[in-house]
Write an enzyme that holds these catalytic residues in place. Sequence first.
Site, short mmCIF file in Angstrom:
data_model
loop_
_atom_site.label_atom_id
_atom_site.label_comp_id
_atom_site.label_asym_id
_atom_site.label_seq_id
_atom_site.Cartn_x
_atom_site.Cartn_y
_atom_site.Cartn_z
N PHE A 34 -5.10 1.48 -3.04
CA PHE A 34 -4.15 1.27 -1.97
C PHE A 34 -5.09 1.02 -0.74
CE2 PHE A 34 -3.37 5.30 -4.41
CZ PHE A 34 -2.45 4.85 -5.10
N ASP A 39 -6.59 0.26 2.34
CA ASP A 39 -6.71 0.78 3.52
C ASP A 39 -8.10 0.59 4.20
OD1 ASP A 39 -8.29 2.64 2.27
OD2 ASP A 39 -6.95 4.49 2.60
N ASP A 80 -9.23 5.33 -6.74
CA ASP A 80 -8.92 5.32 -5.32
C ASP A 80 -8.87 6.79 -4.55
OD1 ASP A 80 -6.89 5.83 -2.91
OD2 ASP A 80 -7.18 3.48 -3.17
N LYS A 95 0.83 -1.18 -0.05
CA LYS A 95 0.00 -0.04 0.07
C LYS A 95 0.77 1.18 -0.05
CE LYS A 95 -2.64 3.33 2.22
NZ LYS A 95 -2.04 4.48 2.91
#
Length: 304
Positions: free
Chosen positions: A205, A207, A276, A175
């Site tokens: 990414f 998260d 993203d 990430k």
Amino acid sequence: MSDDEADPELLALLRQHLEGKPSISQEPETEVLEGVEYVYDNSIDVALNMRATKNAAAIIYNQMQEKGFSTASWADHEMHPKTKDESTVAFIFTMDLLNFSFWSLLPEDERYAVHYRDKRWTGYGSLVASLQRALEEEAADHSAAGLVNLLARDFTCFRDEFPFAGRRKPVRFLKRAQILVADLWACFDGESYGDFDDIDKITMFADYRIPQILATLGCIGYSPPLQAMIERKHVFESGSNYELQIRACTIWCVELIRREIKRQHPRTEINAVLIDFFLYDTMKQLEAQGKETMPHHRTRSIWY
């Protein structure tokens, strides 16, 4: 050379193949998608709704078009660098070395905060505000995947990978390594230090916020036990089976959204990085407006 003599170049190529060593001309690959697809295929507690994912792709595309969302949007953050030189690269590298674990169980008024430019900054904002207040080329050959691999190889704090049952190789998420590359690409608008020939190899990414908004859109669904744990704000261990399924299926879901947008709009310049950025900003706006319909999962780790 006679027919009975071995060709040394052919032997070398065969040896490379059998030993699994890439040839010099082979393009770098992060292997993130390969790993997360395996987790998705073997996931028990996290599933994707394909119809909702297709609908989300249309919604995301339309909203990104309406807002003119692009790499230029990265610089809109008040604390992101506005210059484009070597010092900016150093800033972004430092920022993404420290860019992890910003959720807190404390009330908003008790959270760690930084006061800068007559404003109170918390979470990620407190990090970049601190760097800006303090501040008042990697050998990747223009390859985003190559730079990600260099970061993961040379810095253990970027080596975000975990074993997953039944898979010989660890699943790579990477990430923070990927977001460092994406930040460079966005900050420099794909030029100079942000000039990468293969930026589309970068995934989203994994998260907290992207799985949250994808679940809100109905794209991601959880098993009853996992859903209950998220709703009661259980803290999942980093690298646990539940957490790996959430992260992997999130990456794969965004990849499917990207593919659907490209299928419907072949000429559109779109990649997982832009999707993203857009989804993260949208989720933060919903949070600020008090419109969160479910909490995000919680994991205390250095990886995100």
